[in-house]
Design a protein around this motif. Structure first.
Motif, mmCIF file in Angstrom:
data_model
loop_
_atom_site.group_PDB
_atom_site.id
_atom_site.type_symbol
_atom_site.label_atom_id
_atom_site.label_comp_id
_atom_site.label_asym_id
_atom_site.label_seq_id
_atom_site.Cartn_x
_atom_site.Cartn_y
_atom_site.Cartn_z
ATOM 1 N N GLY A 333 -7.513 3.755 6.968
ATOM 2 C CA GLY A 333 -7.186 4.832 6.393
ATOM 3 C C GLY A 333 -5.701 4.941 6.084
ATOM 4 O O GLY A 333 -5.000 5.989 5.581
ATOM 5 N N GLU A 334 -5.060 3.609 6.298
ATOM 6 C CA GLU A 334 -3.558 3.820 5.914
ATOM 7 C C GLU A 334 -3.294 3.296 4.534
ATOM 8 O O GLU A 334 -4.034 2.693 3.955
ATOM 9 N N PHE A 335 -2.051 3.999 4.128
ATOM 10 C CA PHE A 335 -1.997 3.861 2.786
ATOM 11 C C PHE A 335 -0.417 3.052 2.782
ATOM 12 O O PHE A 335 0.534 3.405 3.124
ATOM 13 N N VAL A 336 -0.473 1.706 1.925
ATOM 14 C CA VAL A 336 0.841 1.053 2.153
ATOM 15 C C VAL A 336 1.306 0.815 0.633
ATOM 16 O O VAL A 336 0.407 0.543 -0.280
ATOM 17 N N SER A 337 2.419 1.118 0.265
ATOM 18 C CA SER A 337 3.138 0.524 -1.113
ATOM 19 C C SER A 337 3.947 -0.871 -0.737
ATOM 20 O O SER A 337 4.436 -1.045 0.015
ATOM 21 N N LEU A 338 3.585 -1.569 -1.835
ATOM 22 C CA LEU A 338 4.406 -2.955 -1.810
ATOM 23 C C LEU A 338 5.264 -2.903 -3.063
ATOM 24 O O LEU A 338 4.848 -2.735 -4.108
ATOM 25 N N ILE A 339 6.601 -3.060 -2.608
ATOM 26 C CA ILE A 339 7.404 -2.822 -3.603
ATOM 27 C C ILE A 339 8.473 -4.438 -3.552
ATOM 28 O O ILE A 339 8.555 -4.915 -2.547
ATOM 29 N N GLY A 340 9.029 -4.488 -4.614
ATOM 30 C CA GLY A 340 9.735 -5.649 -4.742
ATOM 31 C C GLY A 340 10.250 -6.210 -6.236
ATOM 32 O O GLY A 340 9.572 -5.410 -7.237
#
Length: 564
Positions: A333-340
């Motif tokens: 149920g976790e929401f992760v944003s991947l940025i770079g």
């Protein structure tokens, strides 16, 4: 200071073959002073490009006047240099010759030596002096756009017209070209009109921001003066209280213009059925040793695990390690944003998690199963919506629903489809063909299709990257509202710092490639459900924003930066 450009009552409508009339611009009034930088901001389809094309003399208004130094314009002219969103270069000509074509056409009264010097000066001005003899195929997208800017400047126009020239570029390249535009403004002292879909871009570059009201019959609703001192550093202004207040005021005004919103309620209830398991675990399929070893740790909530993940591609010069030693644990149920930055391997990680890209080393385990193949338990929404253009919205969503809910009744499957199409604001467009939809509507179908599969894992690869900021905000709201109801475990690749913080429980920042890995993880301690307006008043939001911006600035180097 005297006005160089004046628009009085500029009106434009288009008539279809069927005789339908679409009113695009409705009595646009605007005065632009010499040397002023104006940003024109508006919704998708609001007529921004029609307006800039009319100023360029490419189309003629139905009513009103466009005056340049008090005289009506009569078609295109060398006094107005235009740069489009998609660069139009001759692929068989070098950078030098692409720019020289414009110079030779406009400055026939100058000697060959003078024209050659002008070409070199403008190419060097945009930082491409080292690439004079390269052809477009040997350039990155950012470099090609710089050639377009150099070509427009080489005409020595009195007004530079920029029609969303940066919208198709990644965040790092976009930032670099924003810096180029600012340098050109300072050194060339040109009058500049920039059509943009990015509020931050407008605030960083412009003296005033003119906002167009939504279609149809767009007009200038409000003009904001950007009285933030120059030079404006994108990191420093984030801490400026006046900048924050002005940004908040513009965002709030845009929100008021778009008050109707697009998150829909549904007339049907979601049936209580679960999808079948298309990839049941085989008894003989043992978990990888690395996973078993990691299982000895004290971590108990390991719904999704990336363990010592590597991706290596063969090249003529030998193996290229794109992603190296990527380790991440996620709760259910976790929401992760991947940025770079562009090229750091974000999408590579996502496609490996989707089972679409072979893993070179390490493993990914979802719900106690190693990911080895693609399947509907891992729903993916790509940047470009992958729909069957000859099918309706309902039919496109039904394709997946019928496959994963074969045990459900026909009425239940129809209710699932209708429920999610209603939720994403397409209740009145379910029977519209995908080919007849805007990009924003197509992406809504893609989001509805992904949620309708009831996946174990939702993977979003820059799903709003091709959309203007305002449509993007709409779809972020759609995504937030739908995710709030499902709490599906999700990973989203994005270049947008605000988007990353708005959506995520954690922002995972990746170092530059090759050999990219996780550089930093930011815990986002903001209450849910999240509201964009409320976030803009929360000091924590700006602290998080500054932390991500600072990380990206630290990694603003390497091969990817040079190629921009």
């Amino acid at each position: 200071m005297a006005s160089i450009l004046t628009l009085k009552g500029v009106t434009k409508a288009y008539k279809s073959k069927a005789g339908d009339v679409t009113h695009v611009l409705d009595h646009i009034d605007l005065d632009v002073e010499e040397g002023e930088f104006i940003a024109i901001l508006g919704f998708s389809g609001a007529g921004k490009t029609t307006l800039i094309s009319a100023i360029a003399g490419l189309i003629e208004p139905d009513a009103g006047q466009i005056l340049l130094k008090g005289q009506p314009i009569d078609g295109p002219g060398k006094d107005r240099g235009l740069v489009f969103q998609s660069y139009s270069l001759f692929p068989w000509l070098t950078v030098e010759k692409n720019v020289a074509m414009a110079v030779d056409a406009v400055h026939k009264d100058r000697t060959a030596a003078e024209r050659a010097a002008l070409v070199r000066q403008k190419v060097e001005l945009v930082g491409l002096g080292h690439a004079m003899d390269r052809k477009p195929s040997q350039l990155s997208g950012g470099m090609r756009q710089r050639v377009s800017v150099a070509r427009a400047l080489a005409m020595e126009p009195e007004i530079l017209l920029l029609d969303e020239p940066l919208s198709a570029l990644d965040a790092l390249t976009r930032a670099k070209l924003q810096d180029e535009i600012e340098r050109i403004r300072k050194e060339e002292k040109r009058t500049i009109l920039l059509v943009t879909n990015d509020v931050d871009e407008a605030l960083l570059l412009a003296d005033r921001v003119a906002i167009l009201t939504p279609a149809p019959a767009a007009r200038i609703g409000r003009i904001f003066t950007v009285d933030v001192p120059r030079p404006r550093d994108r990191e420093a202004v984030n801490d400026d209280a006046h900048f924050q207040a002005l940004r908040r005021e513009i965002v709030s005004y845009l929100g008021e213009l778009n008050a109707a919103g697009t998150v829909g309620e549904s007339a049907v209830d979601l049936p209580n059925v679960v999808p079948i398991d298309l990839h049941p675990a085989k008894p003989e399929a043992a978990l990888p040793d690395a996973y078993v070893e990691a299982g000895k740790s004290a971590v108990h909530t390991r719904y999704l695990e990336f363990y010592k993940l590597d991706k290596v591609y063969p090249t003529p010069k030998g193996p290229l390690t794109v992603v190296e030693d990527f380790n991440l644990l996620m709760d259910k149920g976790e929401f992760v944003s991947l940025i770079g930055h562009s090229g750091c391997g974000k999408s590579t990680v996502l496609t490996m998690a989707a089972g679409l890209n072979a893993i070179s080393k390490g493993g990914i385990v979802l719900d106690n199963r190693e990911i080895t193949a693609a399947g509907p338990d891992k729903a993916v929404v790509f940047q470009a919506p992958s729909l069957m253009p000859w099918l309706t919205a309902r039919q496109n969503v039904s394709l997946g629903v019928e496959r994963v809910y074969p045990h459900a009744g026909k009425a239940e499957r129809c209710d699932i489809v209708d429920y999610y199409l209603d939720r994403v604001g397409l209740g009145d467009a379910k029977d519209k063909l995908a080919a007849e939809m805007s990009n924003g509507m197509r992406q809504r179908v893609g989001i509805a299709r992904a949620f309708a599969l009831s996946p174990r894992l939702l993977l979003l690869d820059e799903p709003f990257g091709m959309l203007d900021s305002l449509t993007r905000w709409d779809l972020q709201d759609v995504l937030v509202e739908t995710w709030n109801r499902t709490k599906v475990t999700a990973i989203m690749v994005t270049h947008d710092v605000d988007e990353a913080i708005l959506l995520a429980d954690r922002v995972v920042m990746m170092t530059n490639g090759p050999n990219a890995t996780i550089g930093k993880v930011l815990e986002v301690d903001l209450p849910r459900p999240r509201d964009r307006k409320a976030l803009l008043d929360d000091p924590k939001f700006y602290q998080y924003r500054q932390e991500v911006l600072h990380f990206l600035a630290e990694y603003d180097h390497g091969p990817g930066a040079k190629a921009a």
